[in-house]
Design a protein around this motif. Structure first.
Motif, PDB file in Angstrom:
ATOM      1  N   GLU A 199      17.429 -24.527  -3.903  1.00 16.79           N
ATOM      2  CA  GLU A 199      17.184 -24.451  -5.345  1.00 16.79           C
ATOM      3  C   GLU A 199      15.698 -24.236  -5.604  1.00 16.79           C
ATOM      4  O   GLU A 199      14.865 -24.668  -4.807  1.00 16.79           O
ATOM      5  CB  GLU A 199      17.632 -25.763  -6.014  1.00 16.79           C
ATOM      6  N   MET A 200      15.407 -23.574  -6.728  1.00 16.91           N
ATOM      7  CA  MET A 200      14.015 -23.402  -7.143  1.00 16.91           C
ATOM      8  C   MET A 200      13.714 -24.358  -8.282  1.00 16.91           C
ATOM      9  O   MET A 200      14.475 -24.434  -9.257  1.00 16.91           O
ATOM     10  CB  MET A 200      13.794 -21.957  -7.588  1.00 16.91           C
ATOM     11  N   ALA A 201      12.607 -25.110  -8.151  1.00 19.05           N
ATOM     12  CA  ALA A 201      12.157 -26.037  -9.203  1.00 19.05           C
ATOM     13  C   ALA A 201      11.041 -25.344  -9.985  1.00 19.05           C
ATOM     14  O   ALA A 201      10.126 -24.765  -9.385  1.00 19.05           O
ATOM     15  CB  ALA A 201      11.646 -27.325  -8.574  1.00 19.05           C
ATOM     16  N   ILE A 202      11.105 -25.390 -11.315  1.00 20.41           N
ATOM     17  CA  ILE A 202      10.142 -24.677 -12.166  1.00 20.41           C
ATOM     18  C   ILE A 202       9.612 -25.610 -13.242  1.00 20.41           C
ATOM     19  O   ILE A 202      10.396 -26.329 -13.879  1.00 20.41           O
ATOM     20  CB  ILE A 202      10.825 -23.476 -12.856  1.00 20.41           C
ATOM     21  N   SER A 203       8.290 -25.595 -13.435  1.00 21.53           N
ATOM     22  CA  SER A 203       7.710 -26.434 -14.484  1.00 21.53           C
ATOM     23  C   SER A 203       6.489 -25.753 -15.089  1.00 21.53           C
ATOM     24  O   SER A 203       5.773 -25.026 -14.396  1.00 21.53           O
ATOM     25  CB  SER A 203       7.292 -27.787 -13.881  1.00 21.53           C
ATOM     26  N   THR A 204       6.250 -26.002 -16.375  1.00 24.27           N
ATOM     27  CA  THR A 204       5.087 -25.443 -17.072  1.00 24.27           C
ATOM     28  C   THR A 204       4.271 -26.577 -17.665  1.00 24.27           C
ATOM     29  O   THR A 204       4.841 -27.498 -18.248  1.00 24.27           O
ATOM     30  CB  THR A 204       5.554 -24.535 -18.231  1.00 24.27           C
ATOM     31  N   ASP A 205       2.959 -26.528 -17.526  1.00 18.96           N
ATOM     32  CA  ASP A 205       2.069 -27.488 -18.190  1.00 18.96           C
ATOM     33  C   ASP A 205       0.858 -26.755 -18.707  1.00 18.96           C
ATOM     34  O   ASP A 205       0.297 -25.889 -18.027  1.00 18.96           O
ATOM     35  CB  ASP A 205       1.625 -28.587 -17.213  1.00 18.96           C
ATOM     36  N   MET A 206       0.444 -27.136 -19.905  1.00 12.08           N
ATOM     37  CA  MET A 206      -0.666 -26.451 -20.567  1.00 12.08           C
ATOM     38  C   MET A 206      -1.801 -27.458 -20.784  1.00 12.08           C
ATOM     39  O   MET A 206      -1.540 -28.600 -21.174  1.00 12.08           O
ATOM     40  CB  MET A 206      -0.147 -25.945 -21.911  1.00 12.08           C
ATOM     41  N   LEU A 207      -3.041 -27.001 -20.563  1.00 11.62           N
ATOM     42  CA  LEU A 207      -4.210 -27.850 -20.833  1.00 11.62           C
ATOM     43  C   LEU A 207      -5.078 -27.172 -21.883  1.00 11.62           C
ATOM     44  O   LEU A 207      -5.429 -25.996 -21.723  1.00 11.62           O
ATOM     45  CB  LEU A 207      -5.029 -28.075 -19.552  1.00 11.62           C
ATOM     46  N   VAL A 208      -5.387 -27.890 -22.940  1.00 15.39           N
ATOM     47  CA  VAL A 208      -6.113 -27.327 -24.079  1.00 15.39           C
ATOM     48  C   VAL A 208      -7.467 -28.031 -24.210  1.00 15.39           C
ATOM     49  O   VAL A 208      -7.525 -29.271 -24.190  1.00 15.39           O
ATOM     50  CB  VAL A 208      -5.293 -27.528 -25.379  1.00 15.39           C
ATOM     51  N   GLU A 209      -8.527 -27.237 -24.356  1.00 17.29           N
ATOM     52  CA  GLU A 209      -9.865 -27.826 -24.511  1.00 17.29           C
ATOM     53  C   GLU A 209      -9.911 -28.702 -25.756  1.00 17.29           C
ATOM     54  O   GLU A 209      -9.408 -28.325 -26.808  1.00 17.29           O
ATOM     55  CB  GLU A 209     -10.919 -26.720 -24.629  1.00 17.29           C
ATOM     56  N   GLY A 210     -10.520 -29.874 -25.622  1.00 11.54           N
ATOM     57  CA  GLY A 210     -10.629 -30.786 -26.752  1.00 11.54           C
ATOM     58  C   GLY A 210      -9.411 -31.685 -26.888  1.00 11.54           C
ATOM     59  O   GLY A 210      -9.418 -32.645 -27.649  1.00 11.54           O
ATOM     60  N   ARG A 211      -8.355 -31.355 -26.146  1.00  8.14           N
ATOM     61  CA  ARG A 211      -7.127 -32.138 -26.201  1.00  8.14           C
ATOM     62  C   ARG A 211      -6.890 -32.804 -24.839  1.00  8.14           C
ATOM     63  O   ARG A 211      -6.690 -34.000 -24.743  1.00  8.14           O
ATOM     64  CB  ARG A 211      -5.973 -31.197 -26.545  1.00  8.14           C
ATOM     65  N   HIS A 212      -6.909 -31.976 -23.802  1.00  6.68           N
ATOM     66  CA  HIS A 212      -6.662 -32.484 -22.447  1.00  6.68           C
ATOM     67  C   HIS A 212      -7.948 -32.627 -21.648  1.00  6.68           C
ATOM     68  O   HIS A 212      -7.969 -33.277 -20.617  1.00  6.68           O
ATOM     69  CB  HIS A 212      -5.715 -31.561 -21.688  1.00  6.68           C
ATOM     70  N   PHE A 213      -8.980 -31.937 -22.093  1.00  9.22           N
ATOM     71  CA  PHE A 213     -10.269 -32.063 -21.398  1.00  9.22           C
ATOM     72  C   PHE A 213     -11.385 -31.821 -22.410  1.00  9.22           C
ATOM     73  O   PHE A 213     -11.171 -31.177 -23.444  1.00  9.22           O
ATOM     74  CB  PHE A 213     -10.365 -31.085 -20.208  1.00  9.22           C
ATOM     75  N   PHE A 214     -12.560 -32.373 -22.115  1.00 10.89           N
ATOM     76  CA  PHE A 214     -13.689 -32.259 -23.039  1.00 10.89           C
ATOM     77  C   PHE A 214     -14.327 -30.874 -22.917  1.00 10.89           C
ATOM     78  O   PHE A 214     -14.336 -30.292 -21.829  1.00 10.89           O
ATOM     79  CB  PHE A 214     -14.746 -33.319 -22.716  1.00 10.89           C
ATOM     80  N   ALA A 215     -14.866 -30.386 -24.034  1.00 14.49           N
ATOM     81  CA  ALA A 215     -15.633 -29.141 -23.985  1.00 14.49           C
ATOM     82  C   ALA A 215     -16.763 -29.343 -22.975  1.00 14.49           C
ATOM     83  O   ALA A 215     -17.361 -30.422 -22.917  1.00 14.49           O
ATOM     84  CB  ALA A 215     -16.195 -28.832 -25.368  1.00 14.49           C
ATOM     85  N   GLY A 216     -17.041 -28.352 -22.168  1.00 12.30           N
ATOM     86  CA  GLY A 216     -18.117 -28.482 -21.171  1.00 12.30           C
ATOM     87  C   GLY A 216     -17.658 -29.132 -19.879  1.00 12.30           C
ATOM     88  O   GLY A 216     -18.471 -29.433 -19.007  1.00 12.30           O
ATOM     89  N   ALA A 217     -16.355 -29.354 -19.715  1.00 13.25           N
ATOM     90  CA  ALA A 217     -15.843 -29.980 -18.476  1.00 13.25           C
ATOM     91  C   ALA A 217     -16.215 -29.110 -17.272  1.00 13.25           C
ATOM     92  O   ALA A 217     -16.253 -27.877 -17.377  1.00 13.25           O
ATOM     93  CB  ALA A 217     -14.327 -30.121 -18.564  1.00 13.25           C
ATOM     94  N   ASN A 218     -16.449 -29.771 -16.156  1.00 10.81           N
ATOM     95  CA  ASN A 218     -16.767 -29.079 -14.904  1.00 10.81           C
ATOM     96  C   ASN A 218     -15.648 -28.073 -14.577  1.00 10.81           C
ATOM     97  O   ASN A 218     -14.502 -28.460 -14.369  1.00 10.81           O
ATOM     98  CB  ASN A 218     -16.887 -30.146 -13.813  1.00 10.81           C
TER      99      ASN A 218
END
Ligand code: ADP
Ligand code: MG
Length: 337
Positions: free
Chosen positions: A40-59
């Protein structure tokens, strides 16, 4: 006000299709498609948004690592091995230095896990990174959120609360420090490790694969143990009791008050550890699977029959057996309070 999960259920969870190629649809860490009679194939999607999941200027190098790691973590939760991923990028501008760092972090982790970048999309817009990951698992062996049974043990891998501690300090939240000598300043190696947990999490792929024939259910802890375990309870139609004093605290939490440690272990997100269930006759094998995968595993509670009144289906208990209700919640993108 609808929660993030109400929205998904109301608008984006159509009835399961009558299609034998779709082994599992939405609602778990990954969907499962039949590849052949044996896999079987396992499939997943995750989104990261600046200011939501990480700070502006993140490494950017850390960010490249993290956005793939959180997707690989969903494969780990299903006991699937990484195969490939696609990358959809929205960029506010072309910044070669940023792109070089991001690509370096992303592709280094991809190489480490044998997960190939096979396409994507690039557009101009607010900085947003969306990855879809594809993994593989022998037919019928994927771990689902729906398999927990009354009297199963509940386990977590690694330690909890480290990422939440670092987030608190980045947000300048008040830290509930203990006056005890040596505690408040924290051990610097532990703090460095906690920073890595937030910025460069380790997907527990080897552990997930080792649990294929041992665990009855699994989920990865992205939004906080309580909220994520509740998804398992809902999908499995069971209740649970957590012994909060058995939870493995990240060592950097040593200088924090008892109640702050508890709150952060129960509701802090971003740890990307696995929470899984297994029958009690598998304890020795599970500890051995943890050792072989290079991550400690801790038994933190057990699954109960579904309580009559249904809620709360999760009971929190301390070592003395006293129960309590927390006044805090795991992460929900649309919660307003
Ligand atoms: P995870 O934290 O494991 O990534 P989420 O909490 O993001 O999972 O999502 C819970 C479930 O809801 C998953 O099975 C996911 O595929 C599904 N889901 C989330 N958003 C949508 C959407 N917009 N349309 C369809 N399914 C969705
Ligand atoms: Mg998940």
């Amino acid at each position: 006000m609808l929660s993030e999960f109400d929205v998904i259920h109301r608008y984006f969870m159509p009835p399961a299709p009558d299609d034998s190629r779709i082994v599992l649809g939405g609602g778990d860490d990954c969907a499962l498609l039949r590849l052949s009679s044996s896999s079987e194939m396992a499939i997943s999607t995750d989104m990261l948004v600046e200011g939501r999941h990480f700070f502006a200027g993140a490494n950017p190098e850390w960010l490249g690592h993290k956005c793939l790691a959180v997707n690989l973590s969903d494969l780990a939760a299903m006991a699937a091995k990484p195969v490939a991923f696609t990358l959809a990028l929205s960029l506010p501008e072309i910044a070669p230095k940023w792109l070089a760092g991001f690509s370096k972090g992303l592709l280094a982790l991809a190489a480490e896990y044998g997960c190939s970048l096979i396409g994507g999309d690039t557009t101009k817009g607010p900085l947003t990174i969306c990855i879809t990951v594809f993994g593989e698992c022998p037919a019928g062996k994927a771990l689902r959120r729906s398999g927990a049974l009354p009297r199963d043990d509940i386990w977590v891998s690694g330690s909890l609360g480290g990422a939440r501690l670092v987030l608190a300090s980045l947000r300048n939240e008040p830290l509930d420090e203990l006056p005890a000598p040596g505690g408040a300043a924290g051990d610097s190696a532990a703090l460095l490790d906690a920073e890595q947990r937030l910025h460069r999490p380790t997907p527990r792929i080897a552990l997930g694969v080792a649990l294929r024939n041992l665990a009855t259910s699994a989920i990865d802890i992205s939004d906080g143990l309580m909220g994520d375990l509740e998804h398992v309870l809902q999908r499995s139609g069971v209740g649970a009791t957590i012994d909060v004093d058995a939870l493995p605290a990240h060592p950097a939490l040593a200088g924090r008050s008892h109640s702050q440690r508890r709150d952060w272990m129960l509701t802090g997100g971003d740890d990307y550890e696995l929470c899984f269930t297994a029958t009690s006759n598998k304890r020795d094998e599970i500890i051995a699977a943890g050792l072989a995968s290079g991550v400690a595993v801790t038994r933190v509670g057990h699954i109960d029959d579904l309580p009559e009144d249904r809620f709360p289906s999760l009971r929190l208990q301390d070592a003395a057996g006293a129960t309590f209700s927390p006044s805090f919640h795991s992460f929900d993108h649309f919660r307003t309070e």
